[in-house]
Design a protein around this motif. Sequence first.
Motif, PDB file in Angstrom:
ATOM      1  N   GLN A 124     -54.599  -4.455  -6.257  1.00 36.25           N
ATOM      2  CA  GLN A 124     -53.156  -4.638  -6.461  1.00 36.25           C
ATOM      3  C   GLN A 124     -52.850  -5.433  -7.724  1.00 36.25           C
ATOM      4  OE1 GLN A 124     -50.490  -3.194  -4.905  1.00 36.25           O
ATOM      5  NE2 GLN A 124     -52.198  -2.016  -4.086  1.00 36.25           N
ATOM      6  N   SER A 125     -53.731  -6.319  -8.107  1.00 34.27           N
ATOM      7  CA  SER A 125     -53.525  -7.082  -9.344  1.00 34.27           C
ATOM      8  C   SER A 125     -53.520  -6.153 -10.559  1.00 34.27           C
ATOM      9  CB  SER A 125     -54.630  -8.141  -9.499  1.00 34.27           C
ATOM     10  OG  SER A 125     -54.576  -9.064  -8.431  1.00 34.27           O
ATOM     11  N   TYR A 184     -44.733  -7.475 -12.996  1.00 37.12           N
ATOM     12  CA  TYR A 184     -45.348  -7.962 -11.756  1.00 37.12           C
ATOM     13  C   TYR A 184     -44.294  -8.236 -10.689  1.00 37.12           C
ATOM     14  CZ  TYR A 184     -50.144  -8.113 -13.296  1.00 37.12           C
ATOM     15  OH  TYR A 184     -51.408  -7.733 -13.700  1.00 37.12           O
ATOM     16  N   ARG A 185     -43.115  -7.614 -10.868  1.00 37.49           N
ATOM     17  CA  ARG A 185     -42.080  -7.742  -9.852  1.00 37.49           C
ATOM     18  C   ARG A 185     -42.565  -7.092  -8.561  1.00 37.49           C
ATOM     19  NH1 ARG A 185     -37.001  -9.241 -10.189  1.00 37.49           N
ATOM     20  NH2 ARG A 185     -36.977  -9.138 -12.476  1.00 37.49           N
ATOM     21  N   GLY A 186     -42.446  -7.798  -7.475  1.00 36.97           N
ATOM     22  CA  GLY A 186     -42.908  -7.267  -6.200  1.00 36.97           C
ATOM     23  C   GLY A 186     -44.382  -7.479  -5.943  1.00 36.97           C
ATOM     24  N   TYR A 187     -45.032  -8.302  -6.794  1.00 39.78           N
ATOM     25  CA  TYR A 187     -46.478  -8.529  -6.638  1.00 39.78           C
ATOM     26  C   TYR A 187     -46.795  -9.155  -5.281  1.00 39.78           C
ATOM     27  CZ  TYR A 187     -51.160 -10.393  -7.580  1.00 39.78           C
ATOM     28  OH  TYR A 187     -52.497 -10.710  -7.525  1.00 39.78           O
ATOM     29  N   VAL A 188     -46.015 -10.178  -4.921  1.00 42.14           N
ATOM     30  CA  VAL A 188     -46.239 -10.846  -3.628  1.00 42.14           C
ATOM     31  C   VAL A 188     -45.994  -9.870  -2.481  1.00 42.14           C
ATOM     32  CG1 VAL A 188     -45.439 -12.671  -2.077  1.00 42.14           C
ATOM     33  CG2 VAL A 188     -45.708 -13.146  -4.519  1.00 42.14           C
ATOM     34  N   ALA A 189     -44.897  -9.090  -2.593  1.00 42.79           N
ATOM     35  CA  ALA A 189     -44.604  -8.106  -1.548  1.00 42.79           C
ATOM     36  C   ALA A 189     -45.709  -7.062  -1.450  1.00 42.79           C
ATOM     37  CB  ALA A 189     -43.262  -7.431  -1.833  1.00 42.79           C
ATOM     38  N   SER A 190     -46.273  -6.679  -2.596  1.00 40.68           N
ATOM     39  CA  SER A 190     -47.374  -5.711  -2.591  1.00 40.68           C
ATOM     40  C   SER A 190     -48.601  -6.278  -1.895  1.00 40.68           C
ATOM     41  CB  SER A 190     -47.738  -5.315  -4.030  1.00 40.68           C
ATOM     42  OG  SER A 190     -46.717  -4.553  -4.617  1.00 40.68           O
TER      43      SER A 190
END
Length: 315
Positions: A124-125, A184-190
């Motif tokens: 995901q990163s 990286y918008r939504g990285y945490v959600a991903s």
Amino acid sequence: MQQKRNIQIIEWEDLDKRKFYSFGLFMTMAIRATVYPATLIRTRLQVQKGKSLYTGTYDAFCKILRSEGLRGLYRGFMVNTFTLISGQAYITTYEVVRNYVSNYSKDNTLKSLVAGGSASLVAQSITVPIDVISQQLMMQGQGEHLTRFKVKSKLSGAKPSLSFGQTRDIIAQIFAADGVRGFYRGYVASLLTYIPNSAVWWPFYHFYAEQLSKMAPSDCPHLLLQAMAGPLAAATASTVTNPMDVVRARVQVEGRTSVIETFNQLIREEGFWGMTKGLSARIISSTPTAIVMVVGYETLKKLSLRPELVDSRHW
């Protein structure tokens, strides 16, 4: 003591790595090309408000095909192919971590859980920036009014540019609006979506395969049982993680910054059923994905076995 299994698992140290990576690239590309239309439909369903544009998966498929043609189902596909890198990173991390955990525990469920979650974190990163761009491209056409960014050809009324021209437009707009953080918008959600999804999928996959092997005739091909176990595991993991997947899609496409705020607003506006948006499309896309992935991956591992181990395995 490790439990005796009916279906043997090919571990990292059993593989010829050169064959593994060569065949793996082809397999990953084939899978992505097969399921991409369902991924695009799922994204549009999750981002729309209520049923403002489509009433369901089949309705979305028909409308997109009718108004945008076959190309409409593959919007953003070219940029999405860069996720081949993350695909290779995923399978490498999964196998290496699984092998590492085996030094401390022989429990297959624990090995699968830890390795699956770790693999998703690494993948995901790499994937999120590609997803952010490809999702913006997916929303062009019928869904363009739901996204912040539009390709310049749409804004000017000119004839749409080629895919790479549209991709360049979207990248420039994202960077101008949000800088590097925008990718990286939504990285945490991903991470909250795909780490649990991966961590759940692998243990359930091995569990279902083993249970099916106990019910099937002894001469039943193991690959057939694994092909059946894959979709069952995918449906289980998709159902468990779909609420966060809806939130992830909205954060990335609508440009939101708060996962919690997005979740709360979704509940207020659409209730519990808002959490199930795109679930049928997700299961539909994950079923063939799981079958192709499992058959491809298990075949890949068998083809990549070190020569001295080929005759010692029963499939």
